[in-house]
Structure formats: C-alpha cells, structure tokens
Design an enzyme around this catalytic site. Structure first.
Site, short mmCIF file in Angstrom:
data_model
loop_
_atom_site.label_atom_id
_atom_site.label_comp_id
_atom_site.label_asym_id
_atom_site.label_seq_id
_atom_site.Cartn_x
_atom_site.Cartn_y
_atom_site.Cartn_z
N HIS A 211 0.80 -1.23 0.00
CA HIS A 211 0.00 0.00 0.00
C HIS A 211 0.83 1.27 0.00
O HIS A 211 0.29 2.36 -0.05
CB HIS A 211 -0.94 0.03 1.20
C1 UD1 Z 1 -2.27 5.53 5.93
C2 UD1 Z 1 -0.97 6.04 6.59
C3 UD1 Z 1 0.11 4.99 6.43
C4 UD1 Z 1 -0.34 3.66 6.95
C5 UD1 Z 1 -1.64 3.28 6.24
C6 UD1 Z 1 -2.18 1.96 6.70
C7 UD1 Z 1 -0.46 8.45 6.53
C8 UD1 Z 1 0.34 9.48 5.86
N1 UD1 Z 1 -0.47 7.24 5.93
O1 UD1 Z 1 -2.01 5.39 4.53
O2 UD1 Z 1 1.25 5.40 7.19
O3 UD1 Z 1 0.64 2.68 6.70
O4 UD1 Z 1 -2.61 4.30 6.50
O5 UD1 Z 1 -3.36 1.66 6.07
O6 UD1 Z 1 -1.04 8.70 7.56
N2 UD1 Z 1 -9.53 4.70 2.10
C9 UD1 Z 1 -10.69 4.00 2.13
N3 UD1 Z 1 -11.22 3.66 3.33
C10 UD1 Z 1 -10.63 4.01 4.51
C11 UD1 Z 1 -9.44 4.75 4.47
C12 UD1 Z 1 -8.89 5.07 3.26
O7 UD1 Z 1 -11.25 3.66 1.09
O8 UD1 Z 1 -11.17 3.68 5.59
C13 UD1 Z 1 -8.95 5.04 0.79
C14 UD1 Z 1 -9.23 6.45 0.40
O9 UD1 Z 1 -9.54 6.45 -0.93
C15 UD1 Z 1 -7.94 7.17 0.62
C16 UD1 Z 1 -6.91 6.06 0.43
O10 UD1 Z 1 -7.55 4.87 0.85
O11 UD1 Z 1 -7.77 8.22 -0.25
C17 UD1 Z 1 -5.66 6.27 1.22
O12 UD1 Z 1 -5.98 6.49 2.61
P1 UD1 Z 1 -5.05 7.43 3.52
O13 UD1 Z 1 -5.54 7.39 4.91
O14 UD1 Z 1 -4.89 8.74 2.86
O15 UD1 Z 1 -3.65 6.75 3.41
P2 UD1 Z 1 -3.20 5.24 3.50
O16 UD1 Z 1 -2.60 4.86 2.22
O17 UD1 Z 1 -4.28 4.38 4.06
#
Ligand code: UD1
Length: 371
Positions: A211
């Site tokens: 991821h």
């Molecule tokens: C975040 C953390 C990362 C951690 C990871 C674990 C930061 C900078 N990054 O990254 O350190 O390793 O979480 O998962 O804080 N989304 C969903 N459902 C959710 C959450 C996210 O669909 O419940 C999707 C959204 O489209 C979002 C994308 O996932 O834009 C990324 O989510 P985000 O929280 O921005 O970053 P992660 O890649 O999850």
C-alpha cells in the site's frame, strides 16, 4: 490524570488497544487508580474493513469522540484533524495526549496538544527510515521533536533520538506495544486456520500486502511488482488482501481485470486483525511494504521480504526474519525462490522487551510522571 488516547488509521488500533486493556485492568483492581482516559478516533480510516472490525476484535468500546475527518490530501487531512482536535482538547482539558505510530493523525494531534500546552506522549518513537520522501518519516521526526514522553521499541530508536538532541530523560525504552496485541490474540487466531477459506494448506502459501504510495501510486512500480508476483505465484500461491489505496490504483491502471481473470494471485478485501494474523501464522513467507508486518513476522519467526528500499525497523533485519529487497522484478523472484529452496532467513531471536508487557511499562511511566 486525564488522558486522551488518539487512534487514526488501521495500524494504530493494535497499538492503542493494549493501553486501554491495561488502564481498564488497573482501574478494576483499584478504585483509587488515578488515570482516566478518553479514546478519540480521528476518522482518518473509516471503512468497516479499515476500522470498525478492529474495534470489535480488540474489544474496544466505541470511540468516545470520532472526529470523522475522512480522506484527503495530506494538508487537508492533517488540517481537518487539527481543527477538530483542538476543539476536543479545549473542551476536555486533558493532562496528556497519547499518540501512536506515524500516521497523519499522529502529528496532527501532537501539534495541537503541544500548542495548547498539553503534555504529549508518543508510543513507537525514534524509528527512522532516513527517507523523507515517505510521509510517515516526516510525521515521526516532527512528532518526536515536540513530544514530552517518548516510548521506544528498540535500542536503535533511542540512538536516533539521542542523535537528534532529544534529552534522555524524555526517552523510555518500553518494548514493542504491537507485540502485546499479538501475544493476546495469537491463540485465537491459530485456531481459525483462515488459509482453509482460501483453499490453501499450512506452510504452502505466501501472503502479500502492498500500500506504500512509492509502490502502488505509479504504474511502472506497481506493474513491475505485479509482474514479479505473477512469476512467483506459479511456484507458490499468494494471498493478497488489497488495501483500499491499492484497490483504487489497480483499477486506475487496469490491473484489476487481468488479476481477477486468470491470475494465480488470490485477491481479497482487507482482512480483520484475527483473520490476517491467522493467515500469517500459516504462511511460508510474507511479502510486504508495511512497517508493522515487518515486526509481526519477526515476532512470529516467519520469513519476511520487504518491498522497499529502506526500513525504519532495522532490528527486524539484524535480529529478525526480515530482508529489505526493494521492488525490482528479478530481485523479488530471486528472494522468493531462495525461501522456497529452504534458504530463508532464520531469526537470531526476539528483540528485547517484545514480550507482551509493554503497555504495563508505559502506564508505570505515566504514573511516575503525574498520575
Ligand atoms: C495511511 C498512513 C500509512 C499507513 C496506512 C495503513 C499516513 C500518511 N499514511 O495510509 O502510514 O501505513 O494508512 O493503512 O497517515 N480509504 C478507504 N477507506 C478508509 C481509508 C482510506 O477507502 O477507511 C482510501 C481512500 O480512498 C484514501 C486512500 O484509501 O484516499 C488512502 O488512505 P489514507 O488514509 O490517505 O492513506 P493510507 O494509504 O491508508
């Protein structure tokens, strides 16, 4: 003493839960136990698969407050958390804010508390990848710089903090809090044998998680990794629980169709903690770019190949089962084959204080520092 414990994203829950179990246990033992706590979830992760399932599995109550910020760019997400969390701090007036890990919620809440003159504690302090293109590295450095109590999981973390000029009296080597969750849940997970649900046998499959933006956000890097894994999965089945970020990118670059059609990679939705732990326990080896899984595989003695150029958790390499191999196609194939030929890396042992009792040591420090 009133604490606010902060959770934000999936890798936070297994670090916050042991603190809550420990605080509850001590309160049940003694009515005069001086620490109360509130759990604030920022809503950085919000899906059932990324959040709700963990609250259930860790027997956590609903968060006392959910800021509900959701996804966004780094600036938007961090700023929204700050705006909402400041209101909570002003209303609740905690004596200390406790944050874990390195996600955007970690730095956002620490910064708010620090500016309001509220003491802060960072659990999992001092880890450094020395790669500032990783958003988490920036979050770690800044959080540590302004926290009052820094709880570390390994000696390297203490050295990193000392090098950055953090006064030694702030730093407490307490061990790895994630191992508290692992120790407590391992017996339940072992009984589940989740690999059977995927038609696999113990020790005869690998597990993959992916991821990191550096691996999944660009077509060339994602395509390269998938092409290596197509080769490897002909030699051993690979179960791949797909993170929502990765799912989006697979669709964006059109890999979802080719993978779902005739791919020997077994794709599935993100799994809960127990299901995933159960899969880890039966795996021949693990491929990952996660931070926490590097530690979990070391604690469990399962070979791990980390698809990154660096790690902020070098103890998993020096003592544990981890090899940091980057994400170049031929190297991935070569390293997987080494493991299949029985040349996987054996652990030298379990790192010091990765013993399931870290939360207790942290609560003892809270008591000494104003409980
Ligand atoms: C975040 C953390 C990362 C951690 C990871 C674990 C930061 C900078 N990054 O990254 O350190 O390793 O979480 O998962 O804080 N989304 C969903 N459902 C959710 C959450 C996210 O669909 O419940 C999707 C959204 O489209 C979002 C994308 O996932 O834009 C990324 O989510 P985000 O929280 O921005 O970053 P992660 O890649 O999850």
């Amino acid at each position: 003493m009133k604490l606010i414990l902060v959770s934000g994203a999936r890798p936070n829950f297994m670090k916050v839960a042991p603190l809550i179990w420990e605080l509850k246990k001590r309160r049940a033992r003694s009515a005069s136990f001086p620490i109360r706590h509130l759990l604030v979830h920022t809503g950085q992760h919000y899906d059932r698969d990324m959040m709700a399932v963990f609250f259930k599995e860790f027997e956590l109550p609903e968060p006392d407050i959910n800021l509900g910020v959701g996804s966004g760019s780094h600036a938007v997400q961090t700023a929204k958390i700050m705006i909402h969390f400041e209101k909570v701090c002003k209303k609740e007036k905690p004596d200390m804010v406790v944050v874990v890990g390195d996600v955007n919620s970690t730095i956002a809440c620490t910064l708010v508390a620090c500016k309001l003159g509220i003491r802060t504690a960072h659990v999992e302090a001092g880890l450094r990848s020395f790669d500032r293109t990783m958003p988490e590295e920036v979050n770690r450095i800044l959080t540590d710089l302004i926290s009052d109590l820094l709880f570390t999981s390994c000696p390297e973390a203490n050295r990193n903090l000392a090098r950055e000029g953090i006064p030694p009296e702030k730093i407490h080597f307490v061990g790895n809090i994630m191992v508290d969750s692992l120790v407590r849940n391992r017996p339940r997970a072992a009984k589940m044998k989740v690999y059977r649900d995927f038609g696999q046998k113990k020790g005869r499959y690998a597990v993959l998680t992916l991821h990191r933006p550096s691996n999944v956000d660009r077509d060339d890097s994602l395509g390269n990794i998938l092409s290596a894994l197509r080769v490897v999965s002909k030699e051993i089945p690979i179960i791949f629980p797909v993170h929502p970020r990765t799912q989006k990118q697979l669709i964006k670059y059109g890999y979802d169709r080719s993978l779902n059609a005739d791919s020997p990679l077994v794709l599935t939705n993100p799994l809960g903690y127990l299901e995933f732990l159960s899969l880890l326990l039966g795996a021949r080896f693990v491929l990952t770019d996660s931070g926490g899984i590097q530690e979990e595989t070391t604690a469990l003695g399962i070979p791990c190949l980390t698809l990154r150029e660096n790690t902020e958790r070098p103890i998993t390499v020096s003592m544990g089962t981890n090899r940091v191999i980057g994400s170049e196609k031929q190297r991935i194939i070569l390293e997987c084959r080494k493991i299949l030929e029985g040349k996987g890396k054996a652990a030298r042992g379990i790192p010091d204080l990765w013993d399931g009792r870290t939360a207790g040591r942290i609560v003892d420090v809270f008591l000494k520092n104003g409980g």
